[in-house]
Design an enzyme around this catalytic site. Structure first.
Site, short mmCIF file in Angstrom:
data_model
loop_
_atom_site.label_atom_id
_atom_site.label_comp_id
_atom_site.label_asym_id
_atom_site.label_seq_id
_atom_site.Cartn_x
_atom_site.Cartn_y
_atom_site.Cartn_z
N ASP A 31 0.87 -1.18 0.00
CA ASP A 31 0.00 0.00 0.00
C ASP A 31 0.91 1.24 0.00
OD1 ASP A 31 -3.22 0.40 1.28
OD2 ASP A 31 -1.91 2.11 0.90
N TYR A 138 -14.04 6.28 -13.21
CA TYR A 138 -13.82 5.27 -12.17
C TYR A 138 -14.39 3.93 -12.62
CZ TYR A 138 -14.74 2.56 -7.95
OH TYR A 138 -14.81 1.54 -7.04
N PHE A 166 -21.57 -3.53 -4.38
CA PHE A 166 -22.56 -2.46 -4.39
C PHE A 166 -22.20 -1.54 -3.21
CE2 PHE A 166 -25.51 -3.23 -7.94
CZ PHE A 166 -24.76 -4.21 -8.54
N ASP A 291 -25.67 10.25 -9.97
CA ASP A 291 -26.28 9.23 -9.10
C ASP A 291 -27.45 8.55 -9.81
OD1 ASP A 291 -24.77 9.38 -6.79
OD2 ASP A 291 -26.06 10.85 -5.81
N1 UFG Z 1 -25.91 10.65 -0.19
C1 UFG Z 1 -26.56 11.71 0.41
N2 UFG Z 1 -25.85 12.49 1.29
C2 UFG Z 1 -24.53 12.26 1.59
C3 UFG Z 1 -23.88 11.16 0.96
C4 UFG Z 1 -24.58 10.38 0.07
O1 UFG Z 1 -27.74 11.96 0.18
O2 UFG Z 1 -23.95 13.00 2.40
C5 UFG Z 1 -26.68 9.78 -1.10
C6 UFG Z 1 -26.10 9.70 -2.50
O3 UFG Z 1 -26.55 10.73 -3.31
C7 UFG Z 1 -26.58 8.30 -2.93
C8 UFG Z 1 -26.62 7.50 -1.64
O4 UFG Z 1 -26.62 8.47 -0.59
O5 UFG Z 1 -27.86 8.39 -3.43
C9 UFG Z 1 -25.41 6.61 -1.45
O6 UFG Z 1 -24.24 7.39 -1.70
P1 UFG Z 1 -22.77 6.88 -1.39
O7 UFG Z 1 -21.84 7.99 -1.76
O8 UFG Z 1 -22.71 6.35 -0.01
O9 UFG Z 1 -22.59 5.64 -2.36
P2 UFG Z 1 -22.75 5.56 -3.96
O10 UFG Z 1 -24.00 4.79 -4.21
O11 UFG Z 1 -22.62 6.84 -4.64
O12 UFG Z 1 -21.41 4.78 -4.33
C10 UFG Z 1 -21.25 3.42 -4.23
C11 UFG Z 1 -19.79 3.11 -3.98
C12 UFG Z 1 -18.94 3.57 -5.15
C13 UFG Z 1 -19.47 2.94 -6.39
C14 UFG Z 1 -20.93 3.23 -6.57
C15 UFG Z 1 -21.49 2.50 -7.73
O13 UFG Z 1 -19.38 3.74 -2.79
O14 UFG Z 1 -17.60 3.18 -4.95
O15 UFG Z 1 -21.66 2.83 -5.43
O16 UFG Z 1 -22.37 3.29 -8.41
F1 UFG Z 1 -18.79 3.39 -7.47
#
Ligand code: UFG
Length: 334
Positions: A31, A138, A166, A291
């Site tokens: 790492d 990504y 996921f 998203d």
């Molecule tokens: N969200 C909020 N407020 C926040 C953070 C997130 O409303 O402060 C929402 C986001 O818009 C989304 C959901 O919460 O609708 C989940 O968001 P995350 O950032 O926790 O996770 P993601 O679904 O965006 O991302 C995950 C993985 C990524 C991967 C992606 C695949 O963490 O590595 O799924 O689409 F690429």
């Protein structure tokens, strides 16, 4: 087995490394600590600070039976702003690793892939045979590694398994009571961001400093907020152990890892409120670019092939993440 875990100082890499050590394996971590944390490395692992391009060959030459490959850049938003960084680290670094494995005669790899390889899904739950149309550098760079693994299996007899995660959540404690959890900087993920607002320090954060931002309430979902498939990091680690045992020369298998059930952002915030006993305030903000409305996995393939299934529910994920957050806050961590 003697295992190399790349990215073992990160969230998922450190949990998997700790589970592998407890299963009796000998683990070396490679790492560069660019986003990982030295104090997240399991005590019984051998740590090599370095990167895939310059150091993988040297580390593998010491004798390795298989590789678990987590080292990567993993922020969707950052990848849109800096695509070259993502192609260079994620694809370039992985190709360097694969060549080093070939030179050292290491024939087995488990790769940390992602749901982001699918992009905006045409249907849910998403199956491994569904189209892969990533919407970010990504996701595209991770998909390119999956393609390279298929080719290396076909051309060189590599045994590979890609696990498409996921939404990974929760934390894990090893037998000695050491906790491993999520601590990105900046933190963009929903659950740690919500829990941050339940810590005692949040109430002194000032106006607007202690509220969760909900990114969009006008999605075509039951409550208007995005729906995601959350999986406990310990369930995910269990899948890596099974995947490692399932690698077969000349085969590249791809498995989705989720619960098969979605939760909305509002539902997640409610579970965080219940678990913490805190009425965490939430503000509605605009949608976050890129998203998808709903991302839910079908994990039927890994259930059928390897007998894996998720066993920990959302309350357990939030409870463990909360233990980890409180412990870090008590230790004075930022
Ligand atoms: N969200 C909020 N407020 C926040 C953070 C997130 O409303 O402060 C929402 C986001 O818009 C989304 C959901 O919460 O609708 C989940 O968001 P995350 O950032 O926790 O996770 P993601 O679904 O965006 O991302 C995950 C993985 C990524 C991967 C992606 C695949 O963490 O590595 O799924 O689409 F690429």
């Amino acid at each position: 087995m003697r295992l190399l875990v790349t990215g073992g100082a990160g969230y998922i890499g450190s949990v998997v490394a700790s589970v592998l050590i407890e299963a009796g394996h000998e683990v070396t971590i490679l790492d560069d600590l660019s986003t990982g944390h030295a104090d997240a490395i399991p005590r019984r692992a051998t740590m090599v600070r370095g990167n895939l391009r310059d150091d993988a060959a040297r580390v593998l030459a010491g004798g390795t039976d298989a590789v678990l490959h987590f080292a990567a850049k993993s922020l969707v938003g950052e990848s849109v702003a800096k695509p070259g960084l993502y192609w260079s680290h994620n694809l370039g670094g992985s190709l360097a690793l694969l060549e080093a494995m070939r030179a050292a005669g290491v024939g087995r790899i488990v790769f940390s892939s992602t749901a982001a390889t699918y992009g905006e899904p045409e249907r849910t739950p998403i199956e491994e045979t569904d189209p892969t149309r990533p919407t970010s550098p990504y996701g595209a760079s991770k998909l390119a590694v999956d393609t390279a693994l298929t080719e290396y299996a076909r051309m060189f007899g590599l045994g590979a398994v890609s696990l498409r995660y996921f939404n990974v959540a929760g934390a894990h404690a090893d037998a000695a009571g050491q906790w491993y959890g999520e601590r990105h900087s900046p933190e963009t993920h929903l659950i740690p961001n919500v829990l941050k607002n339940a810590l005692p320090s949040a109430s002194t954060a000032g106006a607007g400093g202690a509220a969760v931002k909900i990114f969009g309430t006008d999605y075509p979902t039951p409550d208007g907020t995005c729906v995601r498939d959350y999986i406990h990091v310990a369930d995910l680690a269990g899948a890596h152990v099974l995947a490692l045992a399932a690698t077969e020369p000349g085969q590249h298998r791809i498995y989705n890892l989720g619960n098969g059930t979605g939760f909305s952002v509002r539902q997640v915030v409610d579970v965080c409120r219940e678990v913490t006993g805190t009425d965490i305030p939430a503000e509605v903000g605009p949608r976050r670019d890129g998203d998808p409305a709903v991302l839910v996995a079908s994990s039927a393939r890994i259930q059928a092939d390897l007998g894996w299934r998720a066993t920990r529910d959302l309350t357990t994920m939030v409870t463990d993440a909360w233990t980890f957050a409180q412990q870090r806050a008590a230790a004075g961590a930022r």
